[in-house]
Design a protein around this motif. Structure first.
Motif, PDB file in Angstrom:
ATOM      1  N   LEU A  47      -8.868  10.554   3.390  1.00 61.76           N
ATOM      2  CA  LEU A  47      -7.646  10.017   2.811  1.00 61.76           C
ATOM      3  C   LEU A  47      -7.464   8.567   3.248  1.00 61.76           C
ATOM      4  O   LEU A  47      -7.572   8.264   4.430  1.00 61.76           O
ATOM      5  CB  LEU A  47      -6.449  10.852   3.254  1.00 61.76           C
ATOM      6  N   VAL A  48      -7.201   7.696   2.306  1.00 57.80           N
ATOM      7  CA  VAL A  48      -6.996   6.279   2.600  1.00 57.80           C
ATOM      8  C   VAL A  48      -5.510   5.955   2.655  1.00 57.80           C
ATOM      9  O   VAL A  48      -5.035   5.320   3.598  1.00 57.80           O
ATOM     10  CB  VAL A  48      -7.689   5.398   1.540  1.00 57.80           C
ATOM     11  N   ALA A  49      -4.796   6.386   1.637  1.00 52.86           N
ATOM     12  CA  ALA A  49      -3.365   6.090   1.563  1.00 52.86           C
ATOM     13  C   ALA A  49      -2.712   7.038   0.581  1.00 52.86           C
ATOM     14  O   ALA A  49      -3.368   7.527  -0.342  1.00 52.86           O
ATOM     15  CB  ALA A  49      -3.142   4.644   1.122  1.00 52.86           C
ATOM     16  N   ARG A  50      -1.441   7.292   0.783  1.00 49.31           N
ATOM     17  CA  ARG A  50      -0.709   8.111  -0.164  1.00 49.31           C
ATOM     18  C   ARG A  50       0.666   7.504  -0.399  1.00 49.31           C
ATOM     19  O   ARG A  50       1.180   6.753   0.430  1.00 49.31           O
ATOM     20  CB  ARG A  50      -0.623   9.559   0.293  1.00 49.31           C
ATOM     21  N   ILE A  51       1.237   7.864  -1.556  1.00 55.16           N
ATOM     22  CA  ILE A  51       2.522   7.302  -1.953  1.00 55.16           C
ATOM     23  C   ILE A  51       3.346   8.387  -2.625  1.00 55.16           C
ATOM     24  O   ILE A  51       2.843   9.141  -3.466  1.00 55.16           O
ATOM     25  CB  ILE A  51       2.317   6.081  -2.889  1.00 55.16           C
ATOM     26  N   THR A  52       4.597   8.470  -2.258  1.00 55.55           N
ATOM     27  CA  THR A  52       5.479   9.469  -2.846  1.00 55.55           C
ATOM     28  C   THR A  52       6.094   8.939  -4.130  1.00 55.55           C
ATOM     29  O   THR A  52       5.996   7.752  -4.453  1.00 55.55           O
ATOM     30  CB  THR A  52       6.601   9.853  -1.871  1.00 55.55           C
TER      31      THR A  52
END
Length: 114
Positions: A47-52
């Protein structure tokens, strides 16, 4: 089934920048969390990045401060701005929900090399 199409990868020098895009065939506004992942040769996908849906973002420690994830719900598109690229950022980058729920797209190759 939502289809994911990643683009924007390529060859960059260390310290350079790239902007990745993730186009989806569905409505992502209802998806709570979208994410970017990457898989380097011989390594597991990470996982690099996540956004809600509310634009709250979380980054892996290896990219924090250098990468920026964003989403455009109206265009059903997600982005990853990558700055200050390092050799170790070389990987195939893919997008999906978090946790992954759709079939994986082909990804986009990012190669950082001098």
């Amino acid at each position: 089934q939502v289809q994911l199409v990643e683009s924007g990868g390529g060859l960059a020098q260390p310290g350079g920048s790239l902007r990745l895009s993730c186009a989806t065939s569905g409505n992502i506004s209802s998806i709570p969390v979208m994410a970017w992942y990457r898989q380097a040769p011989g390594k597991q996908r990470e996982l690099v990045a996540r956004i809600t849906s509310g634009d709250h973002t979380i980054y892996a420690g290896t990219v924090r401060g250098r990468f920026a994830i964003s989403r455009d719900n109206a265009e059903n598109t997600m982005f990853l701005q990558m700055n200050s690229l390092k050799l170790e950022d070389t990987a195939v980058y893919s997008c999906n929900t978090w946790p992954p729920g759709f079939s994986w797209g082909q990804g986009t190759q990012v190669t950082v090399s001098s």
